[in-house]
Scaffold this active site. Sequence first.
Site, PDB file in Angstrom:
ATOM      1  N   HIS B  20       0.882  -1.167   0.000  1.00  6.92           N
ATOM      2  CA  HIS B  20       0.000   0.000   0.000  1.00  6.92           C
ATOM      3  C   HIS B  20       0.918   1.215   0.000  1.00  6.92           C
ATOM      4  O   HIS B  20       1.792   1.355   0.866  1.00  6.92           O
ATOM      5  CB  HIS B  20      -0.920  -0.007   1.229  1.00  6.92           C
ATOM      6  CG  HIS B  20      -1.899  -1.143   1.205  1.00  6.92           C
ATOM      7  ND1 HIS B  20      -2.138  -1.950   2.286  1.00  6.92           N
ATOM      8  CD2 HIS B  20      -2.690  -1.618   0.200  1.00  6.92           C
ATOM      9  CE1 HIS B  20      -3.049  -2.868   1.965  1.00  6.92           C
ATOM     10  NE2 HIS B  20      -3.398  -2.690   0.696  1.00  6.92           N
ATOM     11  N   GLU B  23       1.742   3.421   3.224  1.00 17.00           N
ATOM     12  CA  GLU B  23       2.120   2.777   4.496  1.00 17.00           C
ATOM     13  C   GLU B  23       3.640   2.813   4.557  1.00 17.00           C
ATOM     14  O   GLU B  23       4.339   1.987   3.984  1.00 17.00           O
ATOM     15  CB  GLU B  23       1.516   1.369   4.581  1.00 17.00           C
ATOM     16  CG  GLU B  23      -0.022   1.461   4.646  1.00 17.00           C
ATOM     17  CD  GLU B  23      -0.747   0.117   4.671  1.00 17.00           C
ATOM     18  OE1 GLU B  23      -0.104  -0.926   4.902  1.00 17.00           O
ATOM     19  OE2 GLU B  23      -1.983   0.116   4.447  1.00 17.00           O
ATOM     20  N   HIS B 114       3.282  -3.789   6.546  1.00 14.53           N
ATOM     21  CA  HIS B 114       2.124  -2.896   6.500  1.00 14.53           C
ATOM     22  C   HIS B 114       2.045  -2.004   7.724  1.00 14.53           C
ATOM     23  O   HIS B 114       2.625  -2.307   8.774  1.00 14.53           O
ATOM     24  CB  HIS B 114       0.821  -3.722   6.426  1.00 14.53           C
ATOM     25  CG  HIS B 114       0.607  -4.370   5.095  1.00 14.53           C
ATOM     26  ND1 HIS B 114      -0.109  -3.787   4.075  1.00 14.53           N
ATOM     27  CD2 HIS B 114       1.043  -5.562   4.606  1.00 14.53           C
ATOM     28  CE1 HIS B 114      -0.120  -4.589   3.019  1.00 14.53           C
ATOM     29  NE2 HIS B 114       0.571  -5.677   3.312  1.00 14.53           N
ATOM     30  N   GLU B 176       2.163  -6.094  10.594  1.00 16.74           N
ATOM     31  CA  GLU B 176       1.317  -4.895  10.606  1.00 16.74           C
ATOM     32  C   GLU B 176       1.655  -4.101  11.863  1.00 16.74           C
ATOM     33  O   GLU B 176       1.553  -4.633  12.969  1.00 16.74           O
ATOM     34  CB  GLU B 176      -0.160  -5.329  10.657  1.00 16.74           C
ATOM     35  CG  GLU B 176      -1.166  -4.207  10.562  1.00 16.74           C
ATOM     36  CD  GLU B 176      -1.614  -3.941   9.123  1.00 16.74           C
ATOM     37  OE1 GLU B 176      -1.872  -4.907   8.382  1.00 16.74           O
ATOM     38  OE2 GLU B 176      -1.728  -2.751   8.766  1.00 16.74           O
TER      39      GLU B 176
END
Lengths: 317, 313
Positions: B20, B23, B114, B176
């Site tokens: 993404h 990010e 992420h 994440e």
Amino acid sequence: MTSISNVSCFNEARRVAIFGGTHGNEMSGITLVNLWIKNGKEIQRKGVETKPFITNPRAVEKCTRYVDTDLNRAFTTENLSAPSGDDLPYEVKRAQQINEIFGPKGSPDAYDVIFDLHNTTSNMGCTLILESSKDHFNLQMMHYIKKAIAPDSCPVLLTEHPLLKYSTSRSVAKHPIGLEVGPQPQGVLRSNIFESMRVVLKHALDFIELFNEGLEFPPCSVDVFRVWDKMDYPRDTNGNIIAMVHPNLQDCDWEPLNPGDPMFQMFDGTTVRYEGVGTVYPTFINEAAYYEKQQAFVTTRRETLVAGNCFILSLLD
Amino acid sequence: MMDPVSLPPLSRIAICGGTHGNEMSGVHLVRELQRQKMEKVGSAALTTVISNPCAIQVCRRYIDKDLNRCFTDAILSSPVTGDTPYEVRRAQELSALLGPKGSVQAMDLVCDLHNSTSNMGLSLITYFNQDPLILHICRHIQRKVTLAPVRLIQLDTPHSDAYSLDSIGKHSFSIEVGPQPHGVIRADIFNIMKEAVDQTLEWVRCFNSGSAFEGAEVDNVYIFVKSVEYPRDPETNHVTAVIHPQLQDRDFCLLRPGDPMFLTFSGDTVKYEGEEVLHPFFVNEGAYYEKNIAFHLGRRITLTIPSLQMKGH
């Protein structure tokens, strides 16, 4: 406005606007303005026409800061007087429309007050942005707001600077006020941030109502942070950033930064220190939208401004 | 007592960032690994990948379509035409580079980086396939990382239906880290992600040199149960509430029946009316507004993992 020594008299503040969505991904103002467009009861005050307004609807629709160019930099004399045409950037056309509705900027027909609602990813709390150190009406309002929300604080950022001042959407009005609340990620709505903004606006509108009713505000002093300079990230020859705001500085908006204090952490772990001459008070630390404006943070210096006795002109009759 | 497992050494591993484009921790961590010319991890070859360069260029999550949903078998085998979204073409390129997905040539291990706007600390996300190698890596990270709380999240999707980039690899997981606004790089969050990646690479070195990893219980594991949507006005479909202040930033807390979930703009509280006590995560993730997800709910479990050692040791 008429000034007699330290006394300021103003015409009543009858036409007030509340702008949301000047940046289409700053959600608190967008949500509040949409609520008030639907039901404006909360923002109504006696004798005041309060108009909530979404300034950049196309950016709001796409949940992006802007479509072609930053609307909050677009209200320059050059842009506002440019001949209208389809090849103008969307935000320049929009600035001209806003100037027609709420201005013209600099004229007696302009709106009295515009509140412009913004969010920041920086830990700035509820910051009030003042554009002119000589705006005694705004100084009195900000003094009133600060007292009303105490012990919570409400720093005042003075953006009066020969080079760094920019032409905001609110600058169309006689008394422009920026409301910058953070930290909040772009595109996200946080309950606490939303409520803080709502409360500050309530007090601001209360002030206007009291002023219009004839209440006299005695002279007061307001501590402000005056914009001093801007600091970019260290970058490589391709313009990519090679360091991050140091953990010791991150989230420390409005706290003193002294020469020798850590400022950036390189990606390999080394520390870059602040090498200025004296103590400064940084703000807009790590604002997402400012990477492209070459700004890691803004430095400010503390100052105390004095506002004279302030009351409505009609009291002099 | 589970039977011990032996698996071949990991000879090719990949770390991916910028799947993404906004990010930022993964983007800068991968660039730093490339700047340091890190190409080997002990005996394993390391490939570092910037997954979505066009989205990074404009600092957006994606250009046409979420890249991290493009790795299903159906999308990877779809024919490319002039109308094919950028991310579909990119997914096929990445599958060719790191895969092909499901083949013998695929990377032994893929780790995808992420960030989230949610207060999730360090979360390790895997598919529900009980891969002992991945679970041992996660356990190692849990025991070694000190900068943030570490949780495992297991999706309820079987590996055959996997849609995310990491699933190209024979073994895969995502790291994440939050909370961080999209488009922002925070040093504290970067340092957490770096520690997690360093510990992953350290585990690979140990495994490949023949270390034995004892069977154990892994706690702080959350299995995805369901998503919760934002309340909406039935006529206009506009969202009518915000995540309640008592739930905001409290990812992985207990959500009991009757606990507050949302605060409407008119000041009313919407309460959780499920029967089971569950744990919310991805609470107020900015990118999920368009997917109409306010948060996910998971069930907390403990996993038992077998002892593991490299085959041929």
